[in-house]
Design a protein around this motif. Structure first.
Motif, PDB file in Angstrom:
ATOM      1  N   GLU A 128       0.807  -1.223   0.000  1.00  0.00           N
ATOM      2  CA  GLU A 128       0.000   0.000   0.000  1.00  0.00           C
ATOM      3  C   GLU A 128       0.841   1.275   0.000  1.00  0.00           C
ATOM      4  OE1 GLU A 128      -3.000   0.147   2.987  1.00  0.00           O
ATOM      5  OE2 GLU A 128      -4.049  -1.646   2.239  1.00  0.00           O
ATOM      6  N   ALA A 129       2.144   1.165   0.249  1.00  0.00           N
ATOM      7  CA  ALA A 129       3.010   2.347   0.294  1.00  0.00           C
ATOM      8  C   ALA A 129       3.050   3.040  -1.065  1.00  0.00           C
ATOM      9  CB  ALA A 129       4.417   1.949   0.722  1.00  0.00           C
ATOM     10  N   ALA A 130       3.054   4.346  -1.053  1.00  0.00           N
ATOM     11  CA  ALA A 130       3.081   5.116  -2.309  1.00  0.00           C
ATOM     12  C   ALA A 130       4.379   4.888  -3.065  1.00  0.00           C
ATOM     13  CB  ALA A 130       2.899   6.599  -2.001  1.00  0.00           C
ATOM     14  N   PHE A 131       5.474   4.728  -2.325  1.00  0.00           N
ATOM     15  CA  PHE A 131       6.781   4.468  -2.918  1.00  0.00           C
ATOM     16  C   PHE A 131       7.327   3.159  -2.358  1.00  0.00           C
ATOM     17  CE2 PHE A 131       6.393   9.112  -2.722  1.00  0.00           C
ATOM     18  CZ  PHE A 131       6.613   9.458  -4.048  1.00  0.00           C
ATOM     19  N   GLN A 132       7.856   2.331  -3.255  1.00  0.00           N
ATOM     20  CA  GLN A 132       8.492   1.084  -2.833  1.00  0.00           C
ATOM     21  C   GLN A 132       9.952   1.152  -3.273  1.00  0.00           C
ATOM     22  OE1 GLN A 132       5.992  -1.869  -4.667  1.00  0.00           O
ATOM     23  NE2 GLN A 132       4.376  -1.649  -3.131  1.00  0.00           N
ATOM     24  N   LEU A 133      10.837   1.150  -2.286  1.00  0.00           N
ATOM     25  CA  LEU A 133      12.240   1.463  -2.540  1.00  0.00           C
ATOM     26  C   LEU A 133      12.986   0.434  -3.392  1.00  0.00           C
ATOM     27  CD1 LEU A 133      13.851   3.957  -1.684  1.00  0.00           C
ATOM     28  CD2 LEU A 133      14.807   2.599   0.176  1.00  0.00           C
TER      29      LEU A 133
ATOM     30  N   LEU B  31      12.629   9.658   6.314  1.00  0.00           N
ATOM     31  CA  LEU B  31      12.297   8.282   6.691  1.00  0.00           C
ATOM     32  C   LEU B  31      13.385   7.694   7.579  1.00  0.00           C
ATOM     33  CD1 LEU B  31      10.907   5.398   4.594  1.00  0.00           C
ATOM     34  CD2 LEU B  31      13.147   5.116   5.616  1.00  0.00           C
ATOM     35  N   PHE B  32      14.647   7.912   7.235  1.00  0.00           N
ATOM     36  CA  PHE B  32      15.727   7.303   8.011  1.00  0.00           C
ATOM     37  C   PHE B  32      15.925   7.983   9.360  1.00  0.00           C
ATOM     38  CE2 PHE B  32      16.605   4.990   4.170  1.00  0.00           C
ATOM     39  CZ  PHE B  32      17.046   3.770   4.668  1.00  0.00           C
ATOM     40  N   VAL B  33      15.575   9.251   9.459  1.00  0.00           N
ATOM     41  CA  VAL B  33      15.565   9.903  10.770  1.00  0.00           C
ATOM     42  C   VAL B  33      14.517   9.235  11.657  1.00  0.00           C
ATOM     43  CG1 VAL B  33      15.010  12.032  12.005  1.00  0.00           C
ATOM     44  CG2 VAL B  33      16.404  12.116   9.927  1.00  0.00           C
ATOM     45  N   ARG B  34      13.330   9.010  11.096  1.00  0.00           N
ATOM     46  CA  ARG B  34      12.254   8.338  11.834  1.00  0.00           C
ATOM     47  C   ARG B  34      12.631   6.903  12.187  1.00  0.00           C
ATOM     48  NH1 ARG B  34       6.564   9.901  11.078  1.00  0.00           N
ATOM     49  NH2 ARG B  34       6.402  11.986  10.214  1.00  0.00           N
ATOM     50  N   LEU B  35      13.250   6.192  11.221  1.00  0.00           N
ATOM     51  CA  LEU B  35      13.641   4.807  11.468  1.00  0.00           C
ATOM     52  C   LEU B  35      14.623   4.726  12.633  1.00  0.00           C
ATOM     53  CD1 LEU B  35      13.686   1.794  10.704  1.00  0.00           C
ATOM     54  CD2 LEU B  35      15.481   2.324   9.044  1.00  0.00           C
ATOM     55  N   ASN B  36      15.599   5.613  12.658  1.00  0.00           N
ATOM     56  CA  ASN B  36      16.577   5.626  13.744  1.00  0.00           C
ATOM     57  C   ASN B  36      15.892   5.857  15.087  1.00  0.00           C
ATOM     58  OD1 ASN B  36      19.271   5.717  14.892  1.00  0.00           O
ATOM     59  ND2 ASN B  36      18.976   7.936  15.049  1.00  0.00           N
ATOM     60  N   GLU B  37      14.970   6.804  15.111  1.00  0.00           N
ATOM     61  CA  GLU B  37      14.256   7.117  16.352  1.00  0.00           C
ATOM     62  C   GLU B  37      13.427   5.928  16.832  1.00  0.00           C
ATOM     63  OE1 GLU B  37      11.999  10.520  15.208  1.00  0.00           O
ATOM     64  OE2 GLU B  37      13.672  11.932  15.460  1.00  0.00           O
TER      65      GLU B  37
ATOM     66  N   GLN C  74       3.342   3.542   6.992  1.00  0.00           N
ATOM     67  CA  GLN C  74       2.080   4.277   7.069  1.00  0.00           C
ATOM     68  C   GLN C  74       2.303   5.761   7.340  1.00  0.00           C
ATOM     69  OE1 GLN C  74       0.125   1.770  10.017  1.00  0.00           O
ATOM     70  NE2 GLN C  74      -1.052   0.725   8.413  1.00  0.00           N
ATOM     71  N   ALA C  75       3.393   6.082   8.048  1.00  0.00           N
ATOM     72  CA  ALA C  75       3.699   7.474   8.362  1.00  0.00           C
ATOM     73  C   ALA C  75       4.359   8.208   7.200  1.00  0.00           C
ATOM     74  CB  ALA C  75       4.598   7.549   9.592  1.00  0.00           C
ATOM     75  N   THR C  76       5.176   7.490   6.420  1.00  0.00           N
ATOM     76  CA  THR C  76       5.970   8.150   5.370  1.00  0.00           C
ATOM     77  C   THR C  76       5.520   7.839   3.952  1.00  0.00           C
ATOM     78  OG1 THR C  76       7.573   6.329   5.196  1.00  0.00           O
ATOM     79  CG2 THR C  76       7.990   8.027   6.889  1.00  0.00           C
ATOM     80  N   GLY C  77       4.794   6.743   3.763  1.00  0.00           N
ATOM     81  CA  GLY C  77       4.397   6.340   2.411  1.00  0.00           C
ATOM     82  C   GLY C  77       5.517   5.676   1.630  1.00  0.00           C
TER      83      GLY C  77
END
Length: 365
Positions: A13-18, A352-358, A313-316
């Motif tokens: 469902e993510a808008a972007f898939q890395l 996203l990576f700032v959030r992931l680290n947190e 869900q937070a970042t898409g």
């Protein structure tokens, strides 16, 4: 109350898939066949312009006398090893403990061809020249996988590869390349496909992994070797009446992506650097040597899944559709960079990576 999404569902469902090139859906076919004239004739049981031209082109790219298109790499590699064993009159081959033939093919090599395997090196490291020189038993063929997928896509240095090749030729051991991701390692080696393949007696490549076709594989070698492989292809039921639904996309996407491998490689290194800045995360290799690497997290699988679902869900942005357990305290997943990566806005990726680290720090506390 709404049921919580699984990691695979949240990723979808993510808008972007890395990772990778995009979704494996009908559009992958439509993009190709919308550009193909309807009067193009199909191949018939391995003959015809569409298959013969593709095989000739791949033989030239790989620097071999001839090449054969197979519906699967499993079929191609089992047949390659069977042919080398028949030539030596010795039903024994050597490869890495995490070789595809050993862990993903239900013992096909043993059950169908009665070929036994000698496992070289510890499962967590690459095969070295010393391992090959110290083989406890005689073998007809040595298989090397470049890159070694199950341990993060690691690669031997090119000089080590040259030394192993020279030793095998001196001792009369056939050398086969599992080059499912061969083109992805060329930027690291700074070699052409033909230069790498010259070290090997036979080579297999996938046309759907990094290339992004539908399915299928190419086996290349001398003209007499590939002619024999066609006989075994028929015996295995791989000589379908027509393979053009696989060959045409393979040709299309090969031409579209083979020159992007340097770009994917550089992007993989940039992404690995972002991962390695995160709490409890280490990539394997620390700096990728191709477009793929593994992400190891010192947290349980279920914890990592929950972190990633919330993050998507937070970042898409979706990082992976799965996480695998290493043990009760740690987990990992694989990353493979393709066309998708450049479509993700860099500011969103950094956020996203700032959030992931947190989130990982919170999960560890």
């Amino acid at each position: 109350m709404q049921e919580k999404l699984s990691l695979a569902e949240a990723f979808k469902e993510a808008a972007f898939q890395l990772p990778a090139h995009g979704k494996r859906n009908v559009q992958v076919l439509k993009e190709v066949f919308e550009q193909i004239e309807g009067h193009l004739d199909s191949d018939i049981y391995g003959t015809g312009k569409v298959i013969e031209d593709f095989q000739a082109n791949m033989a030239e790219v790989l620097g071999k006398e001839a090449a054969v298109f197979f519906p699967s790499g499993t079929m191609a590699q089992q047949i390659a090893l069977r042919l080398w064993c028949d030539r030596k009159g010795l039903n024994q081959v050597a490869y890495h403990p995490l070789c595809h033939l050993e862990i993903h093919e239900e013992d096909g090599l043993k059950q169908l061809h009665h070929i036994e395997s000698v496992l070289l090196a510890d499962k967590n490291r690459l095969i070295t020249l010393e391992d090959v020189q110290g083989m406890p038993e005689e073998v007809a063929c040595l298989l090397l996988e470049l890159p070694q997928r199950e341990i993060g896509g690691q690669l031997p240095e090119y000089s080590e590869l040259e030394a192993i090749s020279a030793y095998c030729r001196e001792k009369g051991i056939y050398l086969h390349l599992d080059g499912a991701r061969l083109f992805e390692v060329l930027p690291y080696y700074q070699k052409s496909a033909a230069e790498v393949c010259a070290l090997f007696d036979s080579v297999y490549i996938s046309v759907y992994k990094g290339i992004g076709g539908i399915a299928g594989a190419v086996l290349a070698g001398t003209a007499d070797f590939t002619a024999e492989s066609k006989v075994w292809k028929r015996r295995h039921g791989g000589d379908l009446i027509s393979l053009y639904p696989y060959i045409i996309p393979a040709d299309f996407y090969f031409k579209q992506r083979v020159h992007k491998m340097e770009k994917y490689y550089e992007e993989a290194k940039a992404l690995a650097a972002l991962y390695n800045q995160c709490h409890a995360v280490t990539t394997l290799p620390l700096e990728p040597v191709s477009n793929m690497f593994h992400v190891h997290v010192s947290l349980p699988k279920t914890v990592v899944e929950d972190v990633l679902i919330d993050l998507y869900q937070a970042t898409g942005i979706g990082l992976t559709s799965y996480v695998r357990e290493v043990d009760e305290f740690s987990s990992y997943y694989e990353v493979s960079i393709g066309d998708n990566y450049s479509g993700v806005p860099q500011d969103k990726l950094q956020s996203l990576f700032v959030r992931l680290n947190e989130r990982l720090q919170q999960a560890s506390s």
